[in-house]
Write a protein that holds these residues in place. Structure first.
Motif, PDB file in Angstrom:
ATOM      1  N   ALA A 110       0.850  -1.200   0.000  1.00 21.36           N
ATOM      2  CA  ALA A 110       0.000   0.000   0.000  1.00 21.36           C
ATOM      3  C   ALA A 110       0.877   1.238   0.000  1.00 21.36           C
ATOM      4  N   GLY A 111       0.307   2.339  -0.483  1.00 29.29           N
ATOM      5  CA  GLY A 111       0.997   3.628  -0.447  1.00 29.29           C
ATOM      6  C   GLY A 111       2.005   3.843  -1.553  1.00 29.29           C
TER       7      GLY A 111
ATOM      8  N   ASP B  88      -0.916   6.821  -3.597  1.00 34.59           N
ATOM      9  CA  ASP B  88      -1.612   5.939  -2.649  1.00 34.59           C
ATOM     10  C   ASP B  88      -2.193   4.714  -3.356  1.00 34.59           C
ATOM     11  N   VAL B  89      -1.345   4.043  -4.128  1.00 36.62           N
ATOM     12  CA  VAL B  89      -1.749   2.883  -4.915  1.00 36.62           C
ATOM     13  C   VAL B  89      -1.534   1.613  -4.096  1.00 36.62           C
ATOM     14  N   GLY B  90      -2.532   0.741  -4.094  1.00 36.37           N
ATOM     15  CA  GLY B  90      -2.420  -0.571  -3.467  1.00 36.37           C
ATOM     16  C   GLY B  90      -2.072  -1.611  -4.512  1.00 36.37           C
TER      17      GLY B  90
ATOM     18  N   ALA C 228      -3.344  -3.101  -9.504  1.00 35.94           N
ATOM     19  CA  ALA C 228      -3.063  -1.818  -8.851  1.00 35.94           C
ATOM     20  C   ALA C 228      -4.403  -1.142  -8.577  1.00 35.94           C
ATOM     21  N   MET C 229      -4.648  -0.848  -7.301  1.00 35.42           N
ATOM     22  CA  MET C 229      -5.906  -0.205  -6.912  1.00 35.42           C
ATOM     23  C   MET C 229      -5.622   1.240  -6.508  1.00 35.42           C
ATOM     24  N   THR C 230      -6.395   2.158  -7.090  1.00 36.62           N
ATOM     25  CA  THR C 230      -6.219   3.576  -6.794  1.00 36.62           C
ATOM     26  C   THR C 230      -7.513   4.313  -7.117  1.00 36.62           C
ATOM     27  N   ARG C 231      -7.533   5.589  -6.798  1.00 34.56           N
ATOM     28  CA  ARG C 231      -8.696   6.431  -7.111  1.00 34.56           C
ATOM     29  C   ARG C 231      -8.229   7.610  -7.970  1.00 34.56           C
TER      30      ARG C 231
END
Length: 132
Positions: A54-55, A74-76, A96-99
């Motif tokens: 994370a981060g 702040d990518v997981g 890759a999880m992000t907003r």
């Protein structure tokens, strides 16, 4: 790449190739440690590796100047898979999880199914301390 996850992974999956190889270039480190022949060529690929992070900062490179790159914070990271190939190359896939912002999302959508170079930067030491 494998050494970033565990220093023993390359040794577990690859062995030394006895065939003549190109001479080493002076001043260039052998990232593959001479281990380029698959130990178990019939082992099913890709190999799954359970690890999450994370981060991270993910940067999608667009063009040569870097001016148009997309930078996501702040990518997981999760769901890693390694496609180990003869010769020592490893293709790594992951989620890759992000907003992203709406503008970033539009640019990312436009790039779907295109091969894109990316960079990952680990979280700073301070971020790791806060997460612990």
């Amino acid at each position: 790449m494998l050494i970033e996850f565990n220093p023993q992974l390359r040794h577990a999956l690859y062995e030394y190739d006895d065939a003549p190889k190109q001479p080493a270039l002076e001043g260039v480190e052998d990232e593959m440690l001479g281990l380029t022949r698959l130990k178990f060529p019939k082992l099913g690929m890709p190999l799954k590796y359970e690890w999450e992070g994370a981060g991270y900062e993910l940067q999608l490179h667009i063009g040569a100047s870097g001016r148009d790159d997309i930078v996501l914070d702040d990518v997981g990271l999760s769901d890693f898979q390694f496609q180990c190939n003869e010769g020592g190359s490893v293709i790594t896939t992951f989620k890759a999880m992000t907003r992203p912002t709406a503008q970033q999302q539009g640019r990312i959508d436009h790039m779907l199914q295109l091969e894109t170079e990316l960079s990952l930067k680990p979280p700073s030491a301070k971020q790791r301390e806060l997460a612990a």
